[in-house]
Design a protein around this motif. Structure first.
Motif, PDB file in Angstrom:
ATOM      1  N   GLN A   1       0.847  -1.184   0.000  1.00 33.85           N
ATOM      2  CA  GLN A   1       0.000   0.000   0.000  1.00 33.85           C
ATOM      3  C   GLN A   1       0.888   1.241   0.000  1.00 33.85           C
ATOM      4  O   GLN A   1       1.988   1.227   0.565  1.00 33.85           O
ATOM      5  N   ALA A   2       0.405   2.290  -0.627  1.00 31.11           N
ATOM      6  CA  ALA A   2       1.171   3.534  -0.701  1.00 31.11           C
ATOM      7  C   ALA A   2       0.235   4.720  -0.492  1.00 31.11           C
ATOM      8  O   ALA A   2      -0.850   4.772  -1.083  1.00 31.11           O
ATOM      9  N   PHE A   3       0.666   5.668   0.347  1.00 35.33           N
ATOM     10  CA  PHE A   3      -0.063   6.915   0.592  1.00 35.33           C
ATOM     11  C   PHE A   3       0.814   8.056   0.095  1.00 35.33           C
ATOM     12  O   PHE A   3       1.972   8.191   0.502  1.00 35.33           O
TER      13      PHE A   3
ATOM     14  N   THR B   1       2.725  10.875   8.968  1.00 35.44           N
ATOM     15  CA  THR B   1       3.566   9.681   9.107  1.00 35.44           C
ATOM     16  C   THR B   1       3.325   9.002  10.447  1.00 35.44           C
ATOM     17  O   THR B   1       3.250   7.765  10.528  1.00 35.44           O
ATOM     18  N   ALA B   2       3.193   9.809  11.510  1.00 39.75           N
ATOM     19  CA  ALA B   2       2.918   9.225  12.827  1.00 39.75           C
ATOM     20  C   ALA B   2       1.568   8.513  12.844  1.00 39.75           C
ATOM     21  O   ALA B   2       1.423   7.431  13.441  1.00 39.75           O
ATOM     22  N   ALA B   3       0.568   9.094  12.173  1.00 39.69           N
ATOM     23  CA  ALA B   3      -0.740   8.446  12.113  1.00 39.69           C
ATOM     24  C   ALA B   3      -0.662   7.124  11.370  1.00 39.69           C
ATOM     25  O   ALA B   3      -1.263   6.120  11.782  1.00 39.69           O
ATOM     26  N   LEU B   4       0.094   7.102  10.283  1.00 41.21           N
ATOM     27  CA  LEU B   4       0.266   5.848   9.552  1.00 41.21           C
ATOM     28  C   LEU B   4       1.023   4.813  10.380  1.00 41.21           C
ATOM     29  O   LEU B   4       0.712   3.629  10.355  1.00 41.21           O
ATOM     30  N   ARG B   5       2.029   5.279  11.107  1.00 38.16           N
ATOM     31  CA  ARG B   5       2.827   4.355  11.913  1.00 38.16           C
ATOM     32  C   ARG B   5       1.980   3.728  13.017  1.00 38.16           C
ATOM     33  O   ARG B   5       2.147   2.551  13.344  1.00 38.16           O
TER      34      ARG B   5
ATOM     35  N   ASP C   1       7.848   3.254   5.478  1.00 35.69           N
ATOM     36  CA  ASP C   1       9.036   3.636   4.714  1.00 35.69           C
ATOM     37  C   ASP C   1       8.667   4.846   3.862  1.00 35.69           C
ATOM     38  O   ASP C   1       7.775   4.769   3.012  1.00 35.69           O
ATOM     39  N   VAL C   2       9.330   5.984   4.106  1.00 38.37           N
ATOM     40  CA  VAL C   2       8.971   7.252   3.477  1.00 38.37           C
ATOM     41  C   VAL C   2       9.954   7.559   2.355  1.00 38.37           C
ATOM     42  O   VAL C   2      11.171   7.480   2.538  1.00 38.37           O
ATOM     43  N   ILE C   3       9.406   7.922   1.187  1.00 36.25           N
ATOM     44  CA  ILE C   3      10.202   8.326   0.028  1.00 36.25           C
ATOM     45  C   ILE C   3       9.703   9.694  -0.421  1.00 36.25           C
ATOM     46  O   ILE C   3       8.514   9.863  -0.718  1.00 36.25           O
TER      47      ILE C   3
ATOM     48  N   ARG D   1      -4.748  13.153  10.620  1.00 35.21           N
ATOM     49  CA  ARG D   1      -4.136  13.672   9.408  1.00 35.21           C
ATOM     50  C   ARG D   1      -4.678  15.063   9.104  1.00 35.21           C
ATOM     51  O   ARG D   1      -5.821  15.387   9.394  1.00 35.21           O
ATOM     52  N   GLU D   2      -3.835  15.890   8.484  1.00 41.16           N
ATOM     53  CA  GLU D   2      -4.178  17.293   8.296  1.00 41.16           C
ATOM     54  C   GLU D   2      -4.478  17.655   6.836  1.00 41.16           C
ATOM     55  O   GLU D   2      -4.809  18.788   6.558  1.00 41.16           O
TER      56      GLU D   2
END
Length: 803
Positions: free
Chosen positions: A63-65, A79-83, A90-92, A208-209
């Protein structure tokens, strides 16, 4: 001698005969070896290449956001919400810098080479990965563009960095970027968060904002990998059937040569089962040798072809990847079974020959064709019934019907051989001799005819199906002359982004620049209707700056599948040469009761005008007039651009436009499935490949038949037969087999297709006459010419060997 000891002795004797007569079985052995090699190599290649699509974009994540325009604080919150929801993330990050003096841009990618999911998307070719603030690693395409090497400096948009490494995306070698350390990347345009979860829930906690785009990888990649390999094995199985038919003719020749020896065995007390065991053991030994040699050749060929395949697919292929060994073993067993099955009928025939006839060496009289004709009729009727009942939707019925129809057509071979011999009554004596010789050796001639008919039938089926697909030019999403360009990540049926006039002008300029290299491109701006009461909330971007639902159109028969409703602008009306009648609200190609949808509500429309334009699902085929907009108080909003070209779009042109649009933040939709130009190339290629394959099978079978008749040729030559007579004999044999085989193949192919398309027979009309004539007339003529040119050689003297 006990039964087991006798069987062992016969198998050993068969092995000694195989070693002695290996030259006579070279053709069958080579055919089986090449078939196994092609199967093993093909299965290995398909198994390695199928799962590359998702791995090129997301590595091992599923999955990718993707977030756009976020500052560091908002990115950290998301990112914290996803974690919290998924665990490991893994952030790119990406940003784009314009190339001076060019419309191109360079992607700066901030990625951890040791990321939990993206590590497989990076490979170091030279140097090292960047670690400091002034360091960068580039791909080969970026290095070529700027003439970079290790130690050079890349300067773009006031960003000066030293090249410390050469990298690539091993899953997509065409992926060009400049890699920077995530801690020293600078402001990012987009951020993609890769996660992995078994759940298909893509909701993010309320913390999320901003908006985001969500994508999910194919959940069945492993199954598709195995399925593709099994499909390749199935295609190889069809080829094995073709090989088996040729091999059956070869084993029939071997049985004919061994007839006197088998007669001696029968005279000293060997049973029919023991006599048949000799030929079955021969077939099994040939199959075993071919399986081992073919598997080794296929694996070596796969390893040697990897560099060329990498260039073709644009990805690195791992030679050490775990191959589907069970499929490879299956291919080997298939070869073993094919050879044994091919030897079964000659073995059965040889075991039933009377001892006196076997010792005499004379050929057996041809058997009656009544039984094979009855079997063929039952199989064909059953196959046609299954195909008609399946209607191309019931997989098991389609498979059963196809197999039954093919076997039924092949079982008509003996009857066709008899018909050819009967038709030779008034032919010249040389032609009559060749045709009656085919009937005299009916078993091997029938196997040869079946092989030729199967080869030509496959080609004709491909030609007819491709022609049928080509006639559906008005179906699908777009025509081969059209491209639909929209904003990246926005589905035109649901979202319409708010743009200022200045932004629209800039986008218009970008679209025209992107499509300028096409053949006579006509760019038409597309507007869609929106309801002002559904106005978006002001925000920085994403979905908060777009109408969540554009107005769509549905009909009574397909209300569950509404399509886009575009505005009948003067440009669209001019493109389609339409003139709305007074009082018309909607112009559409749809039939039935028309309703306009906004969200889940639907409003019926009475003032509808039917138009006759190609019914492409993504093109503007449903239009609301300015009068219809005015009655409802709706407004218009830019939704995309329709590009129409003067010539069919090629794959290269689509790839160039797709790459340029992706760089500009746009996405391109083009005709789904195979391009019509590629369909025509496929049809021509199928015609040529079918002709070559049929001629190849014909050459092998005629070679076997004429080699077996070498003794007769020696007698004719001794009696004064000239080279011309020998040429006529070979040419007549080749032409007769080609004519009968192609006729059977064409009839069988059309019989099966007519049953499968019984509810849509119009799809098969009119037939592709030029291509059918190329196969139906060209192949027999080419066979006769080749037989004439190659059949004049005088037969060699027989070689006497001691037993």
């Amino acid at each position: 001698m006990s039964g087991l000891a006798a069987r062992r002795a016969l198998v050993r004797w068969s092995w000694r005969m195989l070693r002695r007569e290996w030259r006579q079985q070279t053709l069958v052995l080579a055919l089986l070896t090449l078939a196994v090699a092609a199967t093993v190599g093909g299965v290995s290649a398909v198994h390695s290449m199928v799962p590359l699509g998702d791995a090129a974009r997301w590595g091992t994540a599923n999955q990718a956001f993707t977030f756009e325009g976020l500052d560091a604080r908002a990115l950290e919150a998301n990112t914290a919400a996803l974690r919290r929801q998924f665990g490991t993330v893994d952030v790119i990050g990406r940003r784009y810098a314009p190339v001076p003096g060019s419309s191109d841009v360079v992607e700066f990618r901030a990625q951890d080479p040791r990321g939990a999911y993206g590590a497989s998307m990076l490979a170091l070719r030279q140097g090292r990965y960047p670690a400091g603030p002034g360091e960068v690693a580039v791909t080969a395409s970026v290095a070529r563009t700027f003439g970079l090497r290790l130690g050079s400096r890349l300067t773009l948009a006031d960003d000066d960095r030293e090249v410390v490494g050469m990298v690539e995306n091993p899953n997509d070698l065409h992926d060009g970027f400049a890699l920077v350390h995530p801690a020293h990347a600078g402001p990012l345009s987009t951020v993609t968060a890769l996660v992995r979860s078994a759940e298909q829930n893509h909701s993010i906690p309320a913390a999320r904002e901003d908006g985001y785009d969500w994508s999910m990888a194919d959940q069945f990649a492993d199954e598709q990998q195995v399925f593709a390999a099994v499909a390749a094995l199935g295609a190889a199985a069809v080829a094995m059937v073709l090989v088996a038919l040729v091999a059956a003719a070869g084993f029939a020749v071997v049985a004919r040569r061994r007839r006197r020896r088998l007669g001696v065995l029968a005279a000293i007390g060997a049973s029919r089962r023991q006599l048949g065991l000799v030929m079955l053991a021969d077939g099994a030994m040939v199959g075993a040798v071919a399986a081992v040699a073919g598997a080794a050749l296929g694996l070596l060929g796969w390893a040697a072809a990897v560099p060329y395949l990498e260039t073709a697919v644009g990805a690195r292929l791992d030679r050490s990847d775990v191959l589907p060994w069970w499929l490879i073993v299956t291919a080997m067993l298939l070869a073993l079974g094919t050879a044994t099955a091919a030897a079964w009928w000659p073995a059965r025939t040889a075991a039933r020959i009377p001892v006196a006839l076997a010792l005499s060496g004379r050929p057996s009289p041809p058997g009656p064709v009544r039984r094979s004709a009855v079997l063929a009729s039952v199989l064909i009727v059953s196959g046609v019934a299954c195909l008609a009942a399946a209607d191309r939707e019931n997989g098991p019925l389609v498979a059963a019907g196809t197999v039954a129809t093919v076997l039924g057509v092949l079982a008509t071979g003996p009857a066709v051989i008899r018909a050819l011999a009967a038709a030779a009554g008034h032919a010249p004596v040389t032609v009559r001799l060749a045709l009656r010789d085919l009937a005299r050796h009916q078993a091997r001639s029938g196997a040869a005819l079946a092989a030729i008919s199967l080869a030509s039938g496959i080609a004709v089926t491909v030609i007819v199906v491709v022609t049928s697909a080509e006639r559906t030019a008005d179906a699908g999403n777009l025509s081969e002359h059209q491209l639909l360009i929209t904003e990246r990540g926005k589905r035109i049926r649901e979202l319409v982004t708010v743009r200022s006039p200045g932004q629209l002008r800039a986008l218009d300029t970008q679209v025209r620049r992107i499509t300028a290299a096409l053949d006579d491109p006509a760019v038409t701006a597309l507007e869609m209707a929106v309801d002002p009461s559904e106005a978006p909330h002001p925000g920085r971007g994403g979905m908060e700056n777009a109408w969540r639902h554009a107005v769509q159109v549905g009909d009574g028969a397909r209300t569950a599948r509404p399509g886009p409703l575009f505005v009948a602008t003067p440009e669209i009306l001019a493109l389609y040469r339409l003139a709305p009648a007074p009082g018309t609200d909607v112009l559409t190609v749809r039939r039935g009761e028309i309703g306009l949808r906004l969200g889940i509500e639907e409003e019926p429309v009475a003032n509808v005008q039917r138009i006759d334009v190609p019914a492409h699902s993504s093109a503007p085929t449903s239009l609301i007039t300015s009068e219809g907009l005015r009655r409802r108080g709706w407004e218009t909003m830019r939704a995309g651009w329709l590009v129409t070209t003067g010539a069919p779009l090629t794959s290269g042109q689509i790839a160039d436009v797709h790459s340029a649009a992706d760089t500009a933040g746009l996405q391109v939709e083009y005709r789904d499935g195979v391009n019509l130009q590629e369909l025509r190339s496929l049809r021509t290629g199928a015609t040529a490949a079918g002709a070559v394959m049929t001629l190849g099978v014909l050459a092998m079978t005629v070679g076997l038949i004429r080699a077996e008749a070498a003794g007769d040729l020696r007698i004719l030559t001794a009696a004064g037969a000239t080279a011309t007579i020998r040429r006529v004999l070979t040419a007549s044999t080749a032409c007769a087999l080609a004519t009968g085989g192609v006729a059977l193949g064409v009839c069988g192919a059309y019989l099966g297709l007519a049953a499968g398309f019984s509810t849509e027979l119009d799809a098969l009309l009119p037939p592709p006459v030029p291509h059918l004539l190329a196969v139906g007339i060209g192949v027999p003529l080419a066979a006769a010419l080749a037989g004439w040119l190659l059949g004049g050689r005088q037969p060699s003297a027989p070689v006497h060997r001691s037993p």
